[in-house]
Enzyme design. Sequence first.
Site, PDB file in Angstrom:
ATOM      1  N   HIS A  18       0.812  -1.096  -0.010  1.00  0.00           N
ATOM      2  CA  HIS A  18      -0.063  -0.066  -0.064  1.00  0.00           C
ATOM      3  C   HIS A  18       0.791   1.350   0.010  1.00  0.00           C
ATOM      4  O   HIS A  18       0.711   2.185  -0.844  1.00  0.00           O
ATOM      5  CB  HIS A  18      -0.934   0.172   1.229  1.00  0.00           C
ATOM      6  CG  HIS A  18      -2.038  -1.115   1.253  1.00  0.00           C
ATOM      7  ND1 HIS A  18      -2.173  -1.832   2.462  1.00  0.00           N
ATOM      8  CD2 HIS A  18      -2.855  -1.317   0.388  1.00  0.00           C
ATOM      9  CE1 HIS A  18      -3.290  -2.669   2.159  1.00  0.00           C
ATOM     10  NE2 HIS A  18      -3.643  -2.252   0.911  1.00  0.00           N
ATOM     11  N   LYS A  42     -16.151  -7.810   3.597  1.00  0.00           N
ATOM     12  CA  LYS A  42     -15.008  -8.408   4.391  1.00  0.00           C
ATOM     13  C   LYS A  42     -15.221  -8.209   5.851  1.00  0.00           C
ATOM     14  O   LYS A  42     -15.746  -7.186   6.126  1.00  0.00           O
ATOM     15  CB  LYS A  42     -13.528  -7.821   4.008  1.00  0.00           C
ATOM     16  CG  LYS A  42     -13.196  -8.080   2.467  1.00  0.00           C
ATOM     17  CD  LYS A  42     -11.743  -7.169   2.547  1.00  0.00           C
ATOM     18  CE  LYS A  42     -11.294  -7.296   0.806  1.00  0.00           C
ATOM     19  NZ  LYS A  42     -10.172  -6.217   0.666  1.00  0.00           N
ATOM     20  N   ARG A  92      -2.526  -5.606  -8.570  1.00  0.00           N
ATOM     21  CA  ARG A  92      -1.350  -6.353  -8.481  1.00  0.00           C
ATOM     22  C   ARG A  92      -1.516  -7.614  -9.565  1.00  0.00           C
ATOM     23  O   ARG A  92      -0.355  -8.045  -9.952  1.00  0.00           O
ATOM     24  CB  ARG A  92      -1.133  -7.154  -6.877  1.00  0.00           C
ATOM     25  CG  ARG A  92      -0.798  -6.088  -6.041  1.00  0.00           C
ATOM     26  CD  ARG A  92      -1.592  -6.747  -4.411  1.00  0.00           C
ATOM     27  NE  ARG A  92      -2.866  -7.311  -4.566  1.00  0.00           N
ATOM     28  CZ  ARG A  92      -3.662  -7.796  -3.725  1.00  0.00           C
ATOM     29  NH1 ARG A  92      -3.049  -7.841  -2.618  1.00  0.00           N
ATOM     30  NH2 ARG A  92      -4.840  -7.740  -3.781  1.00  0.00           N
ATOM     31  N   SER A 130      -3.305  -7.841   2.077  1.00  0.00           N
ATOM     32  CA  SER A 130      -3.567  -7.760   3.518  1.00  0.00           C
ATOM     33  C   SER A 130      -3.947  -9.062   4.089  1.00  0.00           C
ATOM     34  O   SER A 130      -3.741  -9.328   5.447  1.00  0.00           O
ATOM     35  CB  SER A 130      -4.705  -6.667   3.833  1.00  0.00           C
ATOM     36  OG  SER A 130      -4.021  -5.748   3.636  1.00  0.00           O
TER      37      SER A 130
HETATM   38  O1  PNS Z   1      -9.317  -2.776  -0.051  1.00  0.00           O
HETATM   39  P1  PNS Z   1     -10.391  -3.005  -0.648  1.00  0.00           P
HETATM   40  O2  PNS Z   1     -11.335  -3.902   0.310  1.00  0.00           O
HETATM   41  O3  PNS Z   1     -10.386  -3.477  -2.010  1.00  0.00           O
HETATM   42  O4  PNS Z   1     -11.530  -1.589  -0.620  1.00  0.00           O
HETATM   43  C1  PNS Z   1     -12.802  -1.595  -1.197  1.00  0.00           C
HETATM   44  C2  PNS Z   1     -13.469  -0.304  -0.605  1.00  0.00           C
HETATM   45  C3  PNS Z   1     -13.458   0.082   0.577  1.00  0.00           C
HETATM   46  C4  PNS Z   1     -12.602   0.908  -1.538  1.00  0.00           C
HETATM   47  C5  PNS Z   1     -14.757  -0.332  -1.184  1.00  0.00           C
HETATM   48  O5  PNS Z   1     -15.624  -1.384  -0.740  1.00  0.00           O
HETATM   49  C6  PNS Z   1     -15.786   1.060  -0.991  1.00  0.00           C
HETATM   50  O6  PNS Z   1     -15.382   1.938  -2.001  1.00  0.00           O
HETATM   51  N1  PNS Z   1     -16.532   1.181  -0.097  1.00  0.00           N
HETATM   52  C7  PNS Z   1     -17.113   2.423   0.431  1.00  0.00           C
HETATM   53  C8  PNS Z   1     -18.646   2.129  -0.065  1.00  0.00           C
HETATM   54  C9  PNS Z   1     -18.726   2.207  -1.470  1.00  0.00           C
HETATM   55  O7  PNS Z   1     -18.741   3.427  -1.942  1.00  0.00           O
HETATM   56  N2  PNS Z   1     -19.164   1.193  -2.063  1.00  0.00           N
HETATM   57  C10 PNS Z   1     -19.478   1.024  -3.459  1.00  0.00           C
HETATM   58  C11 PNS Z   1     -18.237   0.913  -4.340  1.00  0.00           C
HETATM   59  S1  PNS Z   1     -18.717   0.909  -5.999  1.00  0.00           S
END
Ligand code: PNS
Length: 165
Positions: A18, A42, A92, A130
């Site tokens: 990250h 998650k 990645r 992670s």
């Molecule tokens: O590290 P990750 O788990 O791949 O991150 C995913 C994350 C947190 C960026 C995504 O779940 C997110 O944007 N969550 C906030 C709520 C939201 O906007 N959801 C719609 C995404 S299109």
Amino acid sequence: MKSKAIYPGTFDPFTNGHLDVLERALNIFEEVIVVIAENSQKHALFTIEERQVMTEEITGEYQGVSVEVLRKGLLADYARQVGAKAIIRGVRQVKDFEYEFQMSLLNRQLYPEVTTVFLMPNVKYTYVASSIIKEVAMLGGDVSKFVHPCVLEMMHQKREEENQK
Ligand code: PNS
């Protein structure tokens, strides 16, 4: 006006992969907000506050970086609110792409002015996720090459707590 991007993720925990992506983003944007968000798919090991503390400690020396949390609501709305024109995502492997493609197009639908920028970390981090770091650490393996010492310490504490249950 300064060029501003947000770098969202679960960051559970924040890894050296990250950090590598963040450094690359800082070569392009003057200001990067690391946004620690919940991913409904998650189950996190660390609370959002713990993740904020570790990420602030790791990124504290970097100019132009701030760390915020998004407890609820859409990322696209958050990007609009703070005036960010770019969303940084680290990719990645090819298997990351399907999900990232979907998310990027959805976010663009919700906030047309936003562009998702995909950055590839150094090849040495291509297998650092992670989820795998947590699994190895919670089973007592050495992950010191992949995370900051403060994350190691926090994972050690979590392991002790788990062992006492
Ligand atoms: O590290 P990750 O788990 O791949 O991150 C995913 C994350 C947190 C960026 C995504 O779940 C997110 O944007 N969550 C906030 C709520 C939201 O906007 N959801 C719609 C995404 S299109």
